[in-house]
Write a protein that holds these residues in place. Structure first.
Motif: not given
Length: 457
Positions: A169-196
């Motif tokens: 689960m941890g390994g998957a979420l690290i990679l999946e979070s990277t996918v989403l952060l890059r996707w949001l960056e590409r679409d111009g969202y800013w700033p980006l952060g993470m919580t849980g």
């Protein structure tokens, strides 16, 4: 550290056991530990996930105060460590909740799920929609592997079947979070952060260690490692130690091979903490005061042992009966010979496995092994330090019985510039009544980022 009696009482309501399947396949653990060496080093991970990794939106719902986009993508972990994820978890699903009218910027916070947080309703109701109302901030809710639509068919509710599932689960979420952060960056969202919150806070922290830029991180009700959660916290009483001890005793690969792959050697590693059992005994005392009388899981009863030995005898007898005819016809082997062989086999089983299961140190060894594997894959000191730790605001409960802080490195020692805010009470009361405090910490971390990096987008 004083612990909340509400936390202890609430734990007693949990009837299901954790890790009923045991440690997980030894070969899976070996693959996970090898992958941890890569994902624990941010420099090695720069090219693991392509910049243009495909993400899809397949549904949009228009609500009064926001729009809810449902999306999905394939987990990169399936490409990098094929077959390690259960088939149901390969497709990563998320909800992207955005305000109908943005204020100045387009801030987005990714929320990872805590224990038992299936699908999206809880995070959407308690965090995402209030954040739109209070701060005009969007939220992206990623569904954890093993939860919701990604839950394996043979898993009971939120109880992970194997210890290795938590690491996957941890390994998957690290990679999946990277996918989403890059996707949001590409679409111009800013700033980006993470919580849980709780386990979500651990997972968000792991994900941020892998991100190559400054980013706000707000882990709530989590700490530096998950090892204490399952060895000295109240959840250790929900662990199926009977099965874990049996597997550790009978299968020598854990003791002889897996343990040699554990690289974490901090001041709080399992190799250097002789007082670990003292904390366990203190927890036993607290639980007994609360009426949670449980027999030590390492004490196999005579009837349990006889049942297991008997099961081995019956298995051998059934197998020999099935082969009896063909054996007599092909080799002339007599039934007496078969019986003698069967008896010799089970006599050896009794002397070896029974002795291993009854050795006095087994429970202590199993706890130490649990701490070792947990620290290897969840200890923040075993991963890269986030680019700017001053953007981290940790929210912790003073009397948290689920996330013990005693005997482990503090987050301030690992991330020196991070801020830690303490709430009165325990884990459960903070989760139920302090969501507004969590949200305020998110706003403060994002504001800190904007002041320090106004042009970083």
């Amino acid at each position: 550290m004083a612990v909340s009696r509400l936390d202890v009482f609430y734990r007693r309501l949990l009837l299901t056991k954790l890790f009923i399947g045991g440690w997980g396949k030894p070969e899976d653990l070996k693959r996970i530990f090898e992958f941890r060496k890569i994902i624990g080093d941010r420099e090695k991970c720069k090219s693991l996930v392509p910049m243009d990794y495909p993400v899809y939106i397949n549904k949009t719902e228009d609500l009064t105060d926001c729009k809810v986009h449902d999306g999905f993508f394939m987990s990169p972990l399936e490409h990098l460590v094929p077959g390690i994820l259960p088939p149901e978890a390969v497709k990563a699903r998320f909800q992207f909740i955005v305000p109908k009218k943005w204020q100045r910027n387009r801030p987005v916070c990714i929320h990872l799920a805590g224990t038992g947080d299936h699908f999206f309703w809880r995070r959407r109701t308690l965090m995402a929609r209030p954040m739109i109302k209070e701060a005009g901030m969007a939220s992206l809710l990623l569904e954890n592997p093993y939860y919701g639509y990604r839950k394996p068919k043979d898993q009971l509710r939120s109880s992970l079947k194997n210890v290795s599932d938590l690491f996957v689960m941890g390994g998957a979420l690290i990679l999946e979070s990277t996918v989403l952060l890059r996707w949001l960056e590409r679409d111009g969202y800013w700033p980006l952060g993470m919580t849980g919150i709780s386990m979500g806070g651990y997972m968000a922290s792991l994900a941020v260690t892998n991100w190559p830029k400054p980013i706000p991180l707000i882990p709530c009700l989590s700490w530096s490692t998950a090892s204490s959660v399952f060895t000295t916290g109240v959840l250790s009483k929900a662990v199926n130690w009977t099965e874990l001890e049996k597997q550790y005793a009978v299968n020598s690969v854990y003791e002889e091979e897996i343990i040699k792959l554990l690289e974490y050697c901090g001041a709080d590693s399992f190799k250097m903490v002789p007082g670990l059992l003292k904390n366990v005994n203190s927890l036993d005392h607290l639980l007994s005061l609360s009426g949670d009388h449980e027999v030590s899981v390492s004490q196999y009863s005579k009837t349990q042992m006889e049942a297991e030995v008997g099961g081995g005898l019956e298995g051998c007898r059934a197998g020999e009966r099935e082969q009896e005819s063909s054996s007599l016809n092909s080799s002339g082997t007599s039934l007496d010979t078969v019986t003698r062989n069967c008896g010799a086999h089970n006599s050896h089983w009794k002397k070896t496995d029974s002795a291993k299961l009854n050795r006095p140190s087994l429970h202590k060894e199993s706890i130490s092994f649990m701490k070792g594997v947990m620290d290897e894959c969840t200890h923040m000191a075993n991963f890269s330090v986030p680019v700017d730790t001053s953007l981290i605001i940790v929210v912790q409960a003073k009397e948290d019985a689920y996330i013990p802080r005693t005997g482990v490195l503090s987050l301030q020692e690992i991330w020196p510039e991070c801020e830690v805010r303490y709430l009165n009470g325990g884990h459960i009361s903070a989760y139920l009544f302090k969501q507004n405090v969590f949200r305020q910490a998110i706003y403060d971390a994002f504001n800190r980022f904007c002041l320090k990096y106004p042009n970083l987008h």
